[in-house]
Design an enzyme around this catalytic site. Structure first.
Site, PDB file in Angstrom:
ATOM      1  N   ILE A   1      -8.584   8.513   8.206  1.00  0.00           N
ATOM      2  CA  ILE A   1      -9.747   8.681   7.901  1.00  0.00           C
ATOM      3  C   ILE A   1     -10.923   8.086   8.364  1.00  0.00           C
ATOM      4  O   ILE A   1     -10.763   6.904   7.984  1.00  0.00           O
ATOM      5  CB  ILE A   1     -10.000   9.618   6.422  1.00  0.00           C
TER       6      ILE A   1
ATOM      7  N   TYR B   1       0.849  -1.053   0.104  1.00  0.00           N
ATOM      8  CA  TYR B   1      -0.045   0.113  -0.184  1.00  0.00           C
ATOM      9  C   TYR B   1       0.828   1.270  -0.069  1.00  0.00           C
ATOM     10  O   TYR B   1       0.746   2.249  -0.824  1.00  0.00           O
ATOM     11  CB  TYR B   1      -1.105  -0.010   1.263  1.00  0.00           C
TER      12      TYR B   1
ATOM     13  N   LYS C   1       1.235   4.164  -2.958  1.00  0.00           N
ATOM     14  CA  LYS C   1       0.785   5.672  -2.930  1.00  0.00           C
ATOM     15  C   LYS C   1       2.198   6.545  -3.255  1.00  0.00           C
ATOM     16  O   LYS C   1       2.207   7.509  -3.368  1.00  0.00           O
ATOM     17  CB  LYS C   1       0.327   5.878  -1.278  1.00  0.00           C
TER      18      LYS C   1
HETATM   19  P1  NAP Z   1     -13.419   3.305   1.126  1.00  0.00           P
HETATM   20  O1  NAP Z   1     -14.555   3.680   2.107  1.00  0.00           O
HETATM   21  O2  NAP Z   1     -13.306   1.756   1.414  1.00  0.00           O
HETATM   22  O3  NAP Z   1     -14.190   3.425  -0.331  1.00  0.00           O
HETATM   23  C1  NAP Z   1     -13.280   3.095  -1.435  1.00  0.00           C
HETATM   24  C2  NAP Z   1     -13.845   3.400  -2.561  1.00  0.00           C
HETATM   25  O4  NAP Z   1     -13.266   2.766  -3.905  1.00  0.00           O
HETATM   26  C3  NAP Z   1     -15.126   2.901  -2.918  1.00  0.00           C
HETATM   27  O5  NAP Z   1     -16.179   3.836  -3.132  1.00  0.00           O
HETATM   28  C4  NAP Z   1     -15.218   1.713  -4.041  1.00  0.00           C
HETATM   29  O6  NAP Z   1     -16.267   1.527  -4.556  1.00  0.00           O
HETATM   30  C5  NAP Z   1     -13.832   2.120  -4.814  1.00  0.00           C
HETATM   31  N1  NAP Z   1     -13.201   1.550  -5.367  1.00  0.00           N
HETATM   32  C6  NAP Z   1     -12.359   0.386  -4.874  1.00  0.00           C
HETATM   33  N2  NAP Z   1     -11.908  -0.478  -5.985  1.00  0.00           N
HETATM   34  C7  NAP Z   1     -12.413   0.183  -7.069  1.00  0.00           C
HETATM   35  C8  NAP Z   1     -12.039  -0.220  -8.511  1.00  0.00           C
HETATM   36  N3  NAP Z   1     -11.459  -1.065  -8.866  1.00  0.00           N
HETATM   37  N4  NAP Z   1     -12.631   0.579  -9.581  1.00  0.00           N
HETATM   38  C9  NAP Z   1     -13.547   1.718  -8.972  1.00  0.00           C
HETATM   39  N5  NAP Z   1     -13.727   2.165  -7.656  1.00  0.00           N
HETATM   40  C10 NAP Z   1     -13.182   1.226  -6.604  1.00  0.00           C
HETATM   41  O7  NAP Z   1     -11.959   3.929   1.128  1.00  0.00           O
HETATM   42  P2  NAP Z   1     -11.697   5.370   1.684  1.00  0.00           P
HETATM   43  O8  NAP Z   1     -11.234   5.580   2.892  1.00  0.00           O
HETATM   44  O9  NAP Z   1     -12.831   6.274   1.278  1.00  0.00           O
HETATM   45  O10 NAP Z   1     -10.465   5.594   0.552  1.00  0.00           O
HETATM   46  C11 NAP Z   1     -10.491   6.307  -0.389  1.00  0.00           C
HETATM   47  C12 NAP Z   1      -9.003   6.769  -0.922  1.00  0.00           C
HETATM   48  O11 NAP Z   1      -8.334   7.556   0.038  1.00  0.00           O
HETATM   49  C13 NAP Z   1      -8.226   5.695  -1.280  1.00  0.00           C
HETATM   50  O12 NAP Z   1      -7.352   5.827  -2.461  1.00  0.00           O
HETATM   51  C14 NAP Z   1      -7.323   5.533   0.167  1.00  0.00           C
HETATM   52  O13 NAP Z   1      -6.121   4.703  -0.286  1.00  0.00           O
HETATM   53  C15 NAP Z   1      -7.028   6.821   0.486  1.00  0.00           C
HETATM   54  N6  NAP Z   1      -6.813   7.086   1.881  1.00  0.00           N
HETATM   55  C16 NAP Z   1      -7.844   6.652   2.718  1.00  0.00           C
HETATM   56  C17 NAP Z   1      -7.434   6.816   4.233  1.00  0.00           C
HETATM   57  C18 NAP Z   1      -8.416   6.531   5.329  1.00  0.00           C
HETATM   58  O14 NAP Z   1      -7.650   6.435   6.479  1.00  0.00           O
HETATM   59  N7  NAP Z   1      -9.373   6.155   5.079  1.00  0.00           N
HETATM   60  C19 NAP Z   1      -6.101   7.350   4.360  1.00  0.00           C
HETATM   61  C20 NAP Z   1      -5.305   7.897   3.415  1.00  0.00           C
HETATM   62  C21 NAP Z   1      -5.630   7.495   2.166  1.00  0.00           C
HETATM   63  P3  NAP Z   1     -17.084   0.121  -4.657  1.00  0.00           P
HETATM   64  O15 NAP Z   1     -17.360  -0.404  -3.347  1.00  0.00           O
HETATM   65  O16 NAP Z   1     -18.109   0.158  -5.596  1.00  0.00           O
HETATM   66  O17 NAP Z   1     -15.932  -0.829  -5.302  1.00  0.00           O
END
Ligand code: NAP
Length: 246
Positions: free
Chosen positions: A188, A155, A159
């Site tokens: 988050i 991961y 990134k």
């Molecule tokens: P999340 O709640 O798990 O949501 C992930 C989203 O990505 C969902 O809408 C999912 O849609 C979609 N997705 C996954 N695989 C996909 C694919 N192959 N094609 C199209 N859509 C896809 O995650 P989140 O926390 O909101 O994370 C969003 C971004 O922020 C990610 O890039 C993550 O790495 C980054 N991030 C998150 C955190 C954190 O602490 N949450 C911290 C740093 C960075 P479906 O369910 O429809 O597949």
């Protein structure tokens, strides 16, 4: 910040950070295309909130891992709306565990979504943005892309690659009036962290100077700023939003 008349595509906007970004862009006046892979119900809910905010858009199912899926999605948007002004590459997955225990299938899937997905989306929208000499790309990275995290080696690698891709692309595209930036969130409060127990979450909060997890809005407000003319001289930056964690 006024984004009226702008067409935005947010990948992975069926929940979490993507959903918050889609909503904030809509509140600023943009038409928002809600991409999702599986969660149609979540995507429809995002669209409902977009409409309630006074804007509009539509949901498009596409798996960002596959170039053909992304190409069809962007083709459909440009045919219907004539433009993609803002691309937010948010779709992503995480996988925790010792690197030594990971399988090839697991790291291929993670890299295909987190890294190749971003490359696919950029390539498809840039055909259009370069000819228009205008556009704005925001990649959602992570603080682990800056520092590396134990038990999140692949991961972190995905990134970290997004960060250097962002900086390189920003240099290549600045003469075409296209800006490329990344946001590196800390922890988050989304479904992505649901694997953590209550105790693990409390312990993690103690590592954050602000003593709390961020929420989607904390990221979305910055995404709107980066999408707007208020940030017109900012490109190639990786901006951390982490409550002081790193
Ligand atoms: P999340 O709640 O798990 O949501 C992930 C989203 O990505 C969902 O809408 C999912 O849609 C979609 N997705 C996954 N695989 C996909 C694919 N192959 N094609 C199209 N859509 C896809 O995650 P989140 O926390 O909101 O994370 C969003 C971004 O922020 C990610 O890039 C993550 O790495 C980054 N991030 C998150 C955190 C954190 O602490 N949450 C911290 C740093 C960075 P479906 O369910 O429809 O597949």
């Amino acid at each position: 910040m006024n984004l009226s008349g702008k067409i935005a595509l947010v990948t992975g906007a069926s929940r979490g950070i993507g959903k918050s970004i889609a909503l904030e862009l809509a509140k600023a006046g943009a038409v928002v295309i809600v991409n999702y892979r599986k969660d149609e119900k979540g995507a429809m809910d995002t669209l409902k909130l977009i409409k309630e905010s006074g804007s509009y858009g539509e949901c498009i199912k596409a798996d960002v891992r596959y170039y053909n899926d992304v190409y069809s999605m962007t083709y459909k948007i440009i045919k219907k709306y004539g433009n993609i002004d803002i691309l937010v590459n948010n779709a992503g997955v995480s996988k925790t565990g010792l690197f030594i225990d990971m399988t090839e299938d697991e790291w291929n899937e993670l890299l295909d979504i987190n890294l190749k997905g971003v490359i696919n989306c950029c390539h498809c929208v840039l055909n259009h943005m370069v000819s228009k000499k205008s556009g704005n790309i925001i990649n959602i990275s992570s603080i682990w892309g800056n520092t590396g995290a134990s038990c999140e080696a692949i991961y972190s690698a995905s990134k970290g690659a997004i960060n250097s891709f962002t900086k390189a692309l920003a240099k290549e595209l600045a003469p075409s009036n296209i800006r490329v930036n990344a946001i590196a969130p800390g922890v988050i409060d989304t479904q992505m962290n649901n694997n953590l127990s209550k105790d693990e979450k409390e312990a993690l909060k103690l590592e954050i100077p602000m003593m709390r997890f961020g929420d989607g809005e904390d990221i979305a407000k910055l995404a709107v700023f980066l999408s707007s003319e208020n940030s017109k001289y900012i490109t190639g930056q990786i901006i951390t939003v982490d409550g002081g964690m790193i």
